[in-house]
Design a protein around this motif. Sequence first.
Motif, PDB file in Angstrom:
ATOM      1  N   ASN A   1       1.040  -1.678  -0.168  1.00 28.80           N
ATOM      2  CA  ASN A   1       0.030   0.346  -0.333  1.00 28.80           C
ATOM      3  C   ASN A   1       0.468   1.502  -0.245  1.00 28.80           C
ATOM      4  N   GLU A   2       1.774   0.990   0.581  1.00 29.77           N
ATOM      5  CA  GLU A   2       2.924   2.859   0.947  1.00 29.77           C
ATOM      6  C   GLU A   2       3.306   2.449  -0.416  1.00 29.77           C
ATOM      7  N   PHE A   3       4.163   1.641  -1.382  1.00 33.45           N
ATOM      8  CA  PHE A   3       4.551   0.882  -2.364  1.00 33.45           C
ATOM      9  C   PHE A   3       3.395   2.171  -3.674  1.00 33.45           C
ATOM     10  N   VAL A   4       2.072   1.629  -3.465  1.00 35.88           N
ATOM     11  CA  VAL A   4       1.230   1.978  -4.334  1.00 35.88           C
ATOM     12  C   VAL A   4       0.623   3.661  -4.497  1.00 35.88           C
ATOM     13  N   GLU A   5       0.923   3.816  -2.692  1.00 36.62           N
ATOM     14  CA  GLU A   5       0.434   6.001  -2.821  1.00 36.62           C
ATOM     15  C   GLU A   5       2.006   6.150  -3.326  1.00 36.62           C
ATOM     16  N   GLU A   6       2.619   5.917  -3.348  1.00 35.70           N
ATOM     17  CA  GLU A   6       4.184   6.821  -3.277  1.00 35.70           C
ATOM     18  C   GLU A   6       4.558   6.924  -4.492  1.00 35.70           C
ATOM     19  N   PRO A   7       4.414   6.970  -5.576  1.00 35.34           N
ATOM     20  CA  PRO A   7       5.317   6.479  -6.633  1.00 35.34           C
ATOM     21  C   PRO A   7       6.930   7.643  -6.507  1.00 35.34           C
ATOM     22  N   GLU A   8       6.677   8.241  -5.787  1.00 38.34           N
ATOM     23  CA  GLU A   8       8.011   8.753  -6.328  1.00 38.34           C
ATOM     24  C   GLU A   8       8.639   7.759  -4.862  1.00 38.34           C
ATOM     25  N   ARG A   9       8.424   6.919  -3.804  1.00 39.56           N
ATOM     26  CA  ARG A   9       9.080   6.396  -3.303  1.00 39.56           C
ATOM     27  C   ARG A   9       9.599   5.017  -3.897  1.00 39.56           C
ATOM     28  N   ARG A  10       8.540   4.268  -4.668  1.00 37.91           N
ATOM     29  CA  ARG A  10       8.837   3.572  -5.691  1.00 37.91           C
ATOM     30  C   ARG A  10       9.454   3.895  -6.561  1.00 37.91           C
ATOM     31  N   ARG A  11      10.424   5.474  -7.308  1.00 39.01           N
ATOM     32  CA  ARG A  11      11.546   5.511  -7.989  1.00 39.01           C
ATOM     33  C   ARG A  11      12.757   5.352  -7.557  1.00 39.01           C
ATOM     34  N   ALA A  12      12.087   6.490  -6.567  1.00 39.90           N
ATOM     35  CA  ALA A  12      13.826   6.367  -5.685  1.00 39.90           C
ATOM     36  C   ALA A  12      14.308   4.619  -4.728  1.00 39.90           C
ATOM     37  N   VAL A  13      13.530   3.153  -4.480  1.00 41.39           N
ATOM     38  CA  VAL A  13      13.425   2.571  -3.560  1.00 41.39           C
ATOM     39  C   VAL A  13      14.154   1.729  -5.231  1.00 41.39           C
ATOM     40  N   GLY A  14      13.300   1.611  -6.401  1.00 44.34           N
ATOM     41  CA  GLY A  14      13.684   1.241  -7.921  1.00 44.34           C
ATOM     42  C   GLY A  14      15.999   1.392  -7.847  1.00 44.34           C
ATOM     43  N   GLU A  15      16.031   3.293  -7.773  1.00 40.26           N
ATOM     44  CA  GLU A  15      17.046   3.294  -7.942  1.00 40.26           C
ATOM     45  C   GLU A  15      17.991   2.684  -7.272  1.00 40.26           C
ATOM     46  N   ARG A  16      17.542   2.530  -6.325  1.00 37.65           N
ATOM     47  CA  ARG A  16      18.619   2.226  -4.950  1.00 37.65           C
ATOM     48  C   ARG A  16      18.668   0.297  -5.186  1.00 37.65           C
ATOM     49  N   ASN A  17      17.839   0.196  -5.779  1.00 40.94           N
ATOM     50  CA  ASN A  17      17.528  -1.822  -6.281  1.00 40.94           C
ATOM     51  C   ASN A  17      18.734  -2.004  -7.449  1.00 40.94           C
ATOM     52  N   ARG A  18      18.874  -0.737  -8.109  1.00 41.06           N
ATOM     53  CA  ARG A  18      19.224  -1.141  -9.547  1.00 41.06           C
ATOM     54  C   ARG A  18      21.060  -0.953  -8.962  1.00 41.06           C
ATOM     55  N   ARG A  19      21.510   0.301  -8.478  1.00 42.85           N
ATOM     56  CA  ARG A  19      22.965   0.015  -8.184  1.00 42.85           C
ATOM     57  C   ARG A  19      23.790  -1.386  -6.912  1.00 42.85           C
ATOM     58  N   HIS A  20      22.527  -1.800  -6.323  1.00 40.36           N
ATOM     59  CA  HIS A  20      22.616  -3.410  -5.335  1.00 40.36           C
ATOM     60  C   HIS A  20      23.360  -4.055  -6.776  1.00 40.36           C
ATOM     61  N   ILE A  21      22.391  -4.175  -7.559  1.00 41.79           N
ATOM     62  CA  ILE A  21      22.547  -5.664  -8.344  1.00 41.79           C
ATOM     63  C   ILE A  21      23.763  -4.950  -8.811  1.00 41.79           C
ATOM     64  N   GLU A  22      24.604  -3.420  -9.453  1.00 44.07           N
ATOM     65  CA  GLU A  22      25.155  -3.069 -10.296  1.00 44.07           C
ATOM     66  C   GLU A  22      27.046  -3.361  -9.459  1.00 44.07           C
ATOM     67  N   ARG A  23      26.344  -3.237  -7.790  1.00 44.37           N
ATOM     68  CA  ARG A  23      27.660  -3.461  -6.746  1.00 44.37           C
ATOM     69  C   ARG A  23      28.094  -4.976  -6.744  1.00 44.37           C
ATOM     70  N   GLU A  24      26.760  -4.912  -6.733  1.00 43.71           N
ATOM     71  CA  GLU A  24      26.484  -6.927  -5.708  1.00 43.71           C
ATOM     72  C   GLU A  24      27.302  -8.138  -6.657  1.00 43.71           C
ATOM     73  N   PHE A  25      26.380  -7.873  -7.733  1.00 44.65           N
ATOM     74  CA  PHE A  25      26.305  -9.001  -9.053  1.00 44.65           C
ATOM     75  C   PHE A  25      26.473  -8.575  -9.823  1.00 44.65           C
ATOM     76  N   ALA A  26      27.691  -7.931 -10.287  1.00 45.41           N
ATOM     77  CA  ALA A  26      27.902  -7.334 -11.488  1.00 45.41           C
ATOM     78  C   ALA A  26      28.910  -8.898 -12.080  1.00 45.41           C
ATOM     79  N   PRO A  27      28.989  -9.552 -13.405  1.00 42.60           N
ATOM     80  CA  PRO A  27      29.838 -10.307 -13.944  1.00 42.60           C
ATOM     81  C   PRO A  27      31.031 -10.414 -13.133  1.00 42.60           C
ATOM     82  N   GLU A  28      31.939  -9.310 -13.230  1.00 49.36           N
ATOM     83  CA  GLU A  28      33.025  -9.100 -12.510  1.00 49.36           C
ATOM     84  C   GLU A  28      33.054  -9.262 -10.794  1.00 49.36           C
ATOM     85  N   THR A  29      32.492  -8.607 -10.379  1.00 45.07           N
ATOM     86  CA  THR A  29      32.461  -8.966  -9.385  1.00 45.07           C
ATOM     87  C   THR A  29      32.101 -10.591  -8.565  1.00 45.07           C
ATOM     88  N   VAL A  30      31.416 -11.062  -9.592  1.00 45.62           N
ATOM     89  CA  VAL A  30      30.926 -12.682  -9.538  1.00 45.62           C
ATOM     90  C   VAL A  30      31.725 -13.388 -10.249  1.00 45.62           C
TER      91      VAL A  30
END
Length: 372
Positions: free
Chosen positions: A330-359
């Motif tokens: 419900n918080e995500f549904v009602e707060e589109p800016e929060r959705r975008r901010a969390v989505g960007e942080r998720n992407r940075r997490h993948i680039e940092r921890e799961f990039a092919p060079e890291t693995v």
Amino acid sequence: MGRTKLYPVGSGRLEKIAPALRRAFDVVEPGRDPVPRSLRAVPGLGQAGTLVEYLGPIVSAPAVDGEKPVVLVDSVGLFPLLVGILCEQRDVPFVVRLRGGMWKEFRDRAHTESHLRRHSHNLHKEFVRNRVLSLADRILPVSPFLRAQVAYELEVDLERVRVVHNPLETDRFDATPEGRFKRAIGLDDEKFISAITSFNYRRKYEGIVHFVPAIQRVLEAHSDWHFVIAGAGTAYEEGRERIRERFDEPVRDRVVFTGFYTPIEELLVDADIALHLSFRDAGPMAVLEAQAARTPIVVNTGGGMAGLLDRSVRGTAVVENDDELYHSLNEFVEEPERRRAVGERNRRHIEREFAPETVAAEFRHAIDDMLS
């Protein structure tokens, strides 16, 4: 220490981690090296082509002077067992990559069969699996949760068990135009929550069944939102009906089943919120892929999903019950800016921890330590 020569054999899924492997090792592709004449005909055994694919490179491996051959498999069936036995006989390091859960997984997959067949199937498969893992010089689970399962299920020295994550290249999500998935299923500009599951395993799709009341409340409160479930499998019809029946009639027409859908990037790029609800998954790629698509994701505690998220990030949603899931969604549904901010942080997490060079570095450390 020279560069290790790695022989990945047996599973097409190894192709998905090839970029990471090539960064860390000299990779010998299955079928590229000459097959020894002694393996071209194996009396009394069927599927000779598959047997050659598995065993041919291993017999060849130690023949090259000065190299450090290592054999890698990522399944635990009969052919990996033969590989492991041959590696043991020829003193070739044998490494098993584990992608799936360890708790009665074969019984769960065969849940549509009779009780007797299910029990027999389970005992046979678990015996073979345990024997394969006992032969391994290194076991590489794809998540900390799966490593804990190995420790719980098997009497194994945990020094042999090292977590090496699934690598994920993010470029394919950036190259995917928005809107294709919505047009394909007729949603146009409407918002939706996505869930990806497998109907081959009962305890995977039962995660969705269990949490339907929370999703129902969100759909009731927001009449312009849909819930979209992608996935296929042997129990698709049964699982779909169990999920549908739990939703009340007023929102049931906003619950959409796509069956198998590809490319999955189109779904995740268009999704406004991703859900991964399961009691089976140890390290699902769908959780990583949702984050790579910059989509906020909510997971439950019934598997290894939480270990794939950056728990230090505010807004990371890991839920135990219906109330927690309802409030997170419900918080995500009602707060589109929060959705975008969390989505960007998720992407940075993948680039940092799961990039092919890291693995690749994780692979290299695990193998070099084994050979030292």
